[in-house]
Design an enzyme around this catalytic site. Structure first.
Site, PDB file in Angstrom:
ATOM      1  N   SER A  78       0.794  -1.235   0.000  1.00 23.07           N
ATOM      2  CA  SER A  78       0.000   0.000   0.000  1.00 23.07           C
ATOM      3  C   SER A  78       0.826   1.284   0.000  1.00 23.07           C
ATOM      4  O   SER A  78       0.262   2.363  -0.229  1.00 23.07           O
ATOM      5  CB  SER A  78      -0.949   0.011   1.195  1.00 23.07           C
ATOM      6  N   LYS A  81       0.424   3.254  -3.050  1.00 22.01           N
ATOM      7  CA  LYS A  81      -0.763   4.100  -3.283  1.00 22.01           C
ATOM      8  C   LYS A  81      -0.399   5.585  -3.275  1.00 22.01           C
ATOM      9  O   LYS A  81      -1.012   6.396  -3.972  1.00 22.01           O
ATOM     10  CB  LYS A  81      -1.827   3.818  -2.221  1.00 22.01           C
ATOM     11  N   TYR A 205      -2.964  -2.378 -10.399  1.00 18.11           N
ATOM     12  CA  TYR A 205      -2.900  -2.139  -8.950  1.00 18.11           C
ATOM     13  C   TYR A 205      -2.039  -3.191  -8.243  1.00 18.11           C
ATOM     14  O   TYR A 205      -1.162  -2.873  -7.441  1.00 18.11           O
ATOM     15  CB  TYR A 205      -4.320  -2.098  -8.371  1.00 18.11           C
ATOM     16  N   TYR A 257      -5.239   4.013   7.632  1.00 14.29           N
ATOM     17  CA  TYR A 257      -6.667   3.633   7.642  1.00 14.29           C
ATOM     18  C   TYR A 257      -7.342   3.949   8.981  1.00 14.29           C
ATOM     19  O   TYR A 257      -7.235   5.079   9.460  1.00 14.29           O
ATOM     20  CB  TYR A 257      -6.817   2.146   7.266  1.00 14.29           C
ATOM     21  N   VAL A 275       1.159  -3.844   3.874  1.00 16.29           N
ATOM     22  CA  VAL A 275       1.019  -5.134   4.578  1.00 16.29           C
ATOM     23  C   VAL A 275       2.270  -6.007   4.553  1.00 16.29           C
ATOM     24  O   VAL A 275       2.344  -6.989   5.294  1.00 16.29           O
ATOM     25  CB  VAL A 275      -0.174  -5.991   4.081  1.00 16.29           C
TER      26      VAL A 275
HETATM   27  O1  DON Z   1      -4.589  -4.758  -1.955  1.00 14.85           O
HETATM   28  C1  DON Z   1      -4.070  -5.325  -1.009  1.00 14.85           C
HETATM   29  O2  DON Z   1      -4.755  -5.913  -0.188  1.00 14.85           O
HETATM   30  C2  DON Z   1      -2.558  -5.280  -0.865  1.00 14.85           C
HETATM   31  N1  DON Z   1      -1.925  -5.447  -2.114  1.00 14.85           N
HETATM   32  C3  DON Z   1      -2.126  -4.004  -0.228  1.00 14.85           C
HETATM   33  C4  DON Z   1      -2.785  -3.751   1.105  1.00 14.85           C
HETATM   34  C5  DON Z   1      -1.956  -3.000   2.062  1.00 14.85           C
HETATM   35  O3  DON Z   1      -0.762  -2.953   1.953  1.00 14.85           O
HETATM   36  C6  DON Z   1      -2.687  -2.418   3.213  1.00 14.85           C
HETATM   37  N2  DON Z   1      -1.850  -1.589   4.021  1.00 14.85           N
HETATM   38  N3  DON Z   1      -1.349  -1.673   5.056  1.00 14.85           N
END
Ligand code: DON
Length: 332
Positions: A78, A81, A205, A257, A275
């Site tokens: 993330s 992003k 994405y 978040y 993550v």
């Molecule tokens: O879309 C997802 O679920 C992962 N590729 C990225 C989510 C993420 O890193 C959330 N942040 N902490």
């Protein structure tokens, strides 16, 4: 720990009163990694070593402090992003982007779908949650997936000085299990917020999430944001101040978040988690009477793959809190 200057060919030790303390903190907070777990919903991420903890801090004169597992390569997840939002704002009018994604925090987990249906007409709340990020990825310049990713890699190369590598294994692992993201993308398509096809938006994405970095790379991006888009080491304006400020405000209000409020209150820095365990934080120059480290601002990159329920590195957040409190880094 190493204290070096970024332009040095060889690492150069420097007398620094803060050198040893960072090592001590990393050792101390490493013991808290057991309070988190590596992300398992992307199966390959579970293979990371949960005891890892590392940090890199870079100041505007090129001074770098590195400690622990700072050199482990991990996927952006993330944190990407923030970069895709910047890339999209560089290409389109900001108003065009904000017509398609809002700037409001949700108080919900990163992959929540609930507000897309509850708030008509279903515009994603912000670019840091998955719904907003998938929309943003679809707006990257170019027609093909390759072109869209290329625009992102080019921007990263401008900021970090090298092209990010791509982790095919992580991408495949997430592509095959991306049920929630597929649901989000289909919903966005139905409400008209996704201008390209669902599978292409998802591919862009998830591929951007699978770009690889280390803590030094994200610390450098954090430093550029701290200086409002100016690369203080290369002495070059990389992106307009207006876009850097938008990105930082989103990191502060939505970057972690439904933990963003507490993060702002107790750490007080714009930050973005991923993550896979990365945290990118940005510390603007401060005006203080006393002598403090990195008074002219810095970028901070942290890696610790054992994450909490919000998707943030457990020990990484603790280490950042320690730094922010001890070195008076909060923007408030
Ligand atoms: O879309 C997802 O679920 C992962 N590729 C990225 C989510 C993420 O890193 C959330 N942040 N902490």
């Amino acid at each position: 720990m190493e204290v070096t200057r970024i332009e040095d060919k060889e690492h150069r030790q420097k007398e620094d009163p803060y050198m040893n303390v960072l090592d001590e903190w990393v050792t101390h907070y490493r013991s808290f990694t057991s309070e988190g777990r590596c992300a398992s919903y992307i199966p390959v991420l579970e293979k990371a070593d949960p005891s890892h903890l590392g940090i890199c801090i870079i100041g505007p004169d090129g001074t770098m402090m590195k400690s622990g597992n700072w050199d482990v390569v991990f996927t952006l997840q993330s944190i990407s992003k923030v970069i895709s939002f910047i890339a999209v704002c560089l290409h389109h009018d900001i108003s065009y982007v904000l017509d398609r994604v809002d700037l409001e925090p949700t108080g919900d987990p990163f992959n929540s779908i609930v507000r897309l249906e509850m708030h008509k007409p279903g515009k994603p709340f912000n670019p840091m949650i998955n719904a907003g990020a998938i929309t943003v990825s679809s707006l990257l310049p170019g027609v093909s997936t390759k072109e869209k990713l290329e625009s992102l890699c080019e921007l990263m190369e401008k900021m970090v000085g090298k092209r990010p590598t791509f982790n095919e294994e992580v991408f495949q692992s997430e592509w095959q299990t991306a049920y929630r993201n597929r649901a989000l993308a289909y919903y966005l398509k139905e409400t008209g917020y996704l201008e390209i096809e669902v599978e292409q938006a998802l591919e862009v994405y998830l591929k951007q999430c699978s770009l690889e970095v280390n803590t030094e790379d994200i610390a450098l991006i954090g430093l550029i944001l701290a200086h409002d888009g100016y690369h203080p080491i290369r002495k070059e304006q990389i992106l307009p101040k207006k876009i850097a400020r938008l990105a930082k405000s989103l990191m502060l209000t939505c970057g972690v978040y439904n933990a963003s409020g507490k993060f702002a209150a107790f750490i007080g820095l714009p930050a973005k988690s991923g993550v896979s365990g990365g945290i990118m934080a940005t510390v603007p120059p401060r005006v203080r009477m006393e002598e403090l480290p990195f008074i002219n601002g810095c970028g901070i990159g942290i890696y610790g793959p054992a994450i909490d329920e919000f998707g943030t590195s457990v020990a990484g957040a603790m280490l950042l809190k320690q730094l922010a409190n001890s070195w008076d880094l909060s923007i408030f």
